[in-house]
Design a protein around this motif. Structure first.
Motif, mmCIF file in Angstrom:
data_model
loop_
_atom_site.group_PDB
_atom_site.id
_atom_site.type_symbol
_atom_site.label_atom_id
_atom_site.label_comp_id
_atom_site.label_asym_id
_atom_site.label_seq_id
_atom_site.Cartn_x
_atom_site.Cartn_y
_atom_site.Cartn_z
ATOM 1 N N THR A 1 -64.454 20.701 2.219
ATOM 2 C CA THR A 1 -65.414 20.900 3.304
ATOM 3 C C THR A 1 -65.986 22.316 3.286
ATOM 4 O OG1 THR A 1 -63.719 21.636 4.886
ATOM 5 C CG2 THR A 1 -64.142 19.272 4.761
ATOM 6 N N ASN A 2 -67.248 22.405 3.668
ATOM 7 C CA ASN A 2 -67.916 23.676 3.977
ATOM 8 C C ASN A 2 -67.962 24.669 2.816
ATOM 9 O OD1 ASN A 2 -68.507 23.131 6.836
ATOM 10 N ND2 ASN A 2 -66.271 23.110 7.039
ATOM 11 N N ILE A 3 -68.508 24.189 1.698
ATOM 12 C CA ILE A 3 -68.827 25.063 0.573
ATOM 13 C C ILE A 3 -70.308 25.424 0.660
ATOM 14 C CG2 ILE A 3 -69.053 25.201 -1.945
ATOM 15 C CD1 ILE A 3 -66.174 25.278 -1.086
ATOM 16 N N ARG A 4 -70.650 26.696 0.460
ATOM 17 C CA ARG A 4 -72.048 27.128 0.435
ATOM 18 C C ARG A 4 -72.556 27.134 -0.995
ATOM 19 N NH1 ARG A 4 -74.828 26.813 5.233
ATOM 20 N NH2 ARG A 4 -73.361 27.290 6.887
ATOM 21 N N MET A 5 -73.812 26.690 -1.182
ATOM 22 C CA MET A 5 -74.378 26.590 -2.520
ATOM 23 C C MET A 5 -75.791 27.164 -2.559
ATOM 24 S SD MET A 5 -74.853 23.246 -4.980
ATOM 25 C CE MET A 5 -76.189 22.502 -4.030
ATOM 26 N N ASP A 6 -76.075 27.943 -3.608
ATOM 27 C CA ASP A 6 -77.414 28.452 -3.901
ATOM 28 C C ASP A 6 -77.802 27.990 -5.301
ATOM 29 O OD1 ASP A 6 -77.239 29.859 -1.504
ATOM 30 O OD2 ASP A 6 -76.534 31.686 -2.491
ATOM 31 N N ILE A 7 -79.087 27.696 -5.492
ATOM 32 C CA ILE A 7 -79.619 27.357 -6.812
ATOM 33 C C ILE A 7 -80.778 28.309 -7.099
ATOM 34 C CG2 ILE A 7 -80.584 25.568 -8.295
ATOM 35 C CD1 ILE A 7 -79.375 23.479 -6.452
ATOM 36 N N THR A 8 -80.643 29.088 -8.182
ATOM 37 C CA THR A 8 -81.597 30.158 -8.466
ATOM 38 C C THR A 8 -82.089 30.062 -9.905
ATOM 39 O OG1 THR A 8 -80.287 31.574 -6.994
ATOM 40 C CG2 THR A 8 -81.940 32.658 -8.391
ATOM 41 N N PRO A 9 -83.413 30.136 -10.147
ATOM 42 C CA PRO A 9 -83.912 30.181 -11.524
ATOM 43 C C PRO A 9 -83.582 31.530 -12.158
ATOM 44 C CG PRO A 9 -85.717 30.449 -9.976
ATOM 45 C CD PRO A 9 -84.500 30.154 -9.154
ATOM 46 N N VAL A 10 -83.263 31.508 -13.447
ATOM 47 C CA VAL A 10 -82.873 32.738 -14.138
ATOM 48 C C VAL A 10 -83.483 32.773 -15.533
ATOM 49 C CG1 VAL A 10 -80.682 33.028 -12.898
ATOM 50 C CG2 VAL A 10 -80.746 31.645 -14.979
ATOM 51 N N HIS A 11 -83.599 33.984 -16.074
ATOM 52 C CA HIS A 11 -83.914 34.178 -17.486
ATOM 53 C C HIS A 11 -82.599 34.270 -18.243
ATOM 54 C CE1 HIS A 11 -88.204 34.604 -16.972
ATOM 55 N NE2 HIS A 11 -88.046 35.581 -16.090
ATOM 56 N N ILE A 12 -82.547 33.643 -19.389
ATOM 57 C CA ILE A 12 -81.348 33.638 -20.212
ATOM 58 C C ILE A 12 -81.683 34.259 -21.566
ATOM 59 C CG2 ILE A 12 -79.596 32.231 -21.352
ATOM 60 C CD1 ILE A 12 -79.957 30.175 -19.132
ATOM 61 N N SER A 13 -80.922 35.234 -21.940
ATOM 62 C CA SER A 13 -81.152 35.906 -23.217
ATOM 63 C C SER A 13 -79.861 35.887 -24.031
ATOM 64 C CB SER A 13 -81.617 37.344 -23.013
ATOM 65 O OG SER A 13 -81.769 38.021 -24.253
ATOM 66 N N VAL A 14 -79.938 35.428 -25.263
ATOM 67 C CA VAL A 14 -78.790 35.389 -26.151
ATOM 68 C C VAL A 14 -79.049 36.332 -27.312
ATOM 69 C CG1 VAL A 14 -77.329 33.954 -27.625
ATOM 70 C CG2 VAL A 14 -78.285 33.011 -25.508
ATOM 71 N N THR A 15 -78.192 37.325 -27.484
ATOM 72 C CA THR A 15 -78.381 38.346 -28.520
ATOM 73 C C THR A 15 -77.198 38.346 -29.470
ATOM 74 O OG1 THR A 15 -79.595 39.721 -26.948
ATOM 75 C CG2 THR A 15 -78.791 40.786 -28.941
ATOM 76 N N PRO A 16 -77.436 38.157 -30.765
ATOM 77 C CA PRO A 16 -76.314 38.186 -31.724
ATOM 78 C C PRO A 16 -75.615 39.533 -31.734
ATOM 79 C CG PRO A 16 -78.294 37.268 -32.714
ATOM 80 C CD PRO A 16 -78.715 37.863 -31.402
ATOM 81 N N MET A 17 -74.302 39.511 -31.905
ATOM 82 C CA MET A 17 -73.535 40.749 -32.003
ATOM 83 C C MET A 17 -73.810 41.431 -33.339
ATOM 84 S SD MET A 17 -69.912 39.393 -30.455
ATOM 85 C CE MET A 17 -69.123 40.978 -30.682
ATOM 86 N N LYS A 18 -73.807 42.750 -33.314
ATOM 87 C CA LYS A 18 -74.029 43.519 -34.533
ATOM 88 C C LYS A 18 -72.823 44.393 -34.825
ATOM 89 C CE LYS A 18 -79.071 43.742 -33.982
ATOM 90 N NZ LYS A 18 -80.249 44.642 -33.879
ATOM 91 N N ASP A 19 -72.559 44.536 -36.114
ATOM 92 C CA ASP A 19 -71.454 45.380 -36.524
ATOM 93 C C ASP A 19 -71.790 46.838 -36.268
ATOM 94 O OD1 ASP A 19 -69.137 46.274 -37.576
ATOM 95 O OD2 ASP A 19 -69.662 45.900 -39.685
ATOM 96 N N LYS A 20 -70.921 47.539 -35.575
ATOM 97 C CA LYS A 20 -71.196 48.926 -35.234
ATOM 98 C C LYS A 20 -71.036 49.829 -36.445
ATOM 99 C CE LYS A 20 -69.773 48.447 -30.414
ATOM 100 N NZ LYS A 20 -68.846 48.909 -29.339
#
Length: 436
Positions: A417-436
């Motif tokens: 009972t009584n859970i609050r919910m929000d739905i929000t549009p987002v930008h998603i960015s996926v960046t490959p890891m690089k060897d330091k």
């Protein structure tokens, strides 16, 4: 001229539906979210008991939504017989639009005007229960509602059964038709991305168009209905439809109904509504998700929906909800888990096939939030492509509670009972890891 005709249809039917809403039934509804299995004793036994018991129940089966109407009828008939209903007390009401390939000598598409048959209407009135099979809910509307928006004699007879204390039931499409505002088609992502469609006249709504909203038959007086809910991730389309009704003030779920409430019924699960008592109970293997938009808000960013402050409740087998008081009564034997939660694991988003366990929306707010000692807020993100997506935020409130069987039976039956919910549009960015 077409717009005037459409307005006449909607206006006439709304007046009729709201009139029925104000003279609510003594009967009951058995609203199944689809996929009703023959071994679901809880649903079948309760439906048959409400209909007069196995030896006295008389069923009318209307396969109007079906793509194979005769098969749908025969399948449901065999299930009723297996529970003791007499074969002679199960009547086919031949109203349908599609031909069934399994019947070579009958063209079921010729049944499309049978809703106007007074003899069939008389047969329906002699029954203690009426069952609507699955398929396409728009077909039921086209066969039982006349072009001017008035009810056919068969639909009038169904209402007579309901108002006099009988049972009206249905599965899948037969569940969608139960509310006065009906969700006709669409996915959650399409609904959140493109909103509500109200004037589509084709047979199949394109998948990326939005959520199609039309009129239903109005048997259920307390809000919107959706089906196949958890299995097809329909939380987004129910939320968008509810918020659109709230924003536009459409009367379809107003009048004697509650236009703040939406109900998502899982597969092989029934929402059983008792009209006289104005209460509902859940039966079956899944649950019913309840959304309340009373304090919710909707806005848009780049024409994409932003929804905040929805209230969510969740009920399973044996749980009760009282529409008069707004109170939830967990099934017998369930105990609050507050302070003695069963879980302590954190949740991480599941994005694809490398995830070892699929996590449903139901799992998010039961196992990973409400019954979790370490989590008060949970965030889950879904990608929609093109570096965009939607983020669902679920939060415990001061009124949140979670109930679970005191003697666990490995079925994980929750009440939340009584859970609050929000739905929000987002930008998603996926960046490959690089060897330091």
């Amino acid at each position: 001229m077409k717009k005037i005709f459409a307005l006449l249809f909607v206006t006439t039917f709304l007046i009729s539906s709201i009139s029925n809403s104000q003279t609510r039934s003594k009967g009951s509804l058995v609203i199944v979210g689809g996929g009703l299995e023959a071994n679901n004793k809880s649903v079948f036994n309760q439906m048959i008991d409400l209909s007069g018991g196995a030896t006295q129940a008389v069923f009318a089966v209307i396969p109007s939504a079906g793509g194979a109407p005769m098969q749908s009828f025969m399948y449901f008939r065999s299930e009723l017989i297996s529970y003791g209903v007499k074969p002679e007390n199960i009547h086919l009401i031949p109203v349908a639009m599609m031909d069934d390939d399994s019947t070579r000598d009958v063209n079921e598409s010729e049944w499309k005007n049978n809703g106007n048959d007074p003899h069939l209407a008389d047969l329906v009135r002699k029954c203690s229960a009426v069952w609507f099979t699955g398929g396409d809910q728009l077909r039921t509307m086209r066969t039982l509602i006349r072009p001017d928006g008035s009810k056919t004699p068969v639909l009038e007879a169904v209402w007579d059964v309901y108002l006099s204390g009988g049972v009206i039931g249905g599965t899948s499409a037969g569940a969608a038709i139960m509310s006065e505002v009906m969700i006709g088609a669409g996915t959650s992502i399409a609904a959140l991305s493109n909103g509500v469609v109200r004037d589509y006249s084709g047979n199949d709504l394109p998948a990326d168009s939005g959520v199609l909203v039309t009129r239903g038959l109005g048997f259920f007086p307390h809000g919107l209905m959706d089906q196949h809910f958890n299995q097809r991730a329909r939380i987004g389309r129910l939320a968008v439809t509810l918020m659109d009704e709230k924003k536009t003030g459409n009367p379809g779920s107003g009048g004697a109904t509650n236009n703040n409430l939406g109900f998502g019924v899982d597969e092989n699960t029934a929402l059983i509504y008792y009209g006289k008592e104005k209460k509902m109970k859940v039966a079956g293997v899944g649950g019913v998700t309840m959304l309340n938009t009373k304090d919710a808000r909707i806005s848009q960013i780049d024409k994409v929906s932003v929804i905040s402050n929805l209230l969510l409740n969740y009920l399973e087998e044996g749980d009760l909800y009282d529409f008069t008081t707004g109170s939830i009564t967990p099934a017998e034997g369930k105990q609050s888990t507050l302070g003695k939660e069963h879980h302590r694991e954190l949740y991480s988003d599941q994005f694809g096939i490398l995830s070892p366990n699929s996590v449903s929306f139901r799992d998010l707010y039961t196992i990973y939030l409400a019954d979790n000692k370490k989590v008060d807020t949970l965030i889950s993100t879904t990608s929609t492509g093109n570096n965009s997506g939607f983020m669902i935020t679920l939060r415990k409130t001061v009124a949140t509670d979670c109930f679970y069987p005191g003697k666990p039976d490995h079925s994980d039956r929750y009440t939340v009972t009584n859970i609050r919910m929000d739905i929000t549009p987002v930008h998603i960015s996926v960046t490959p890891m690089k060897d330091k």
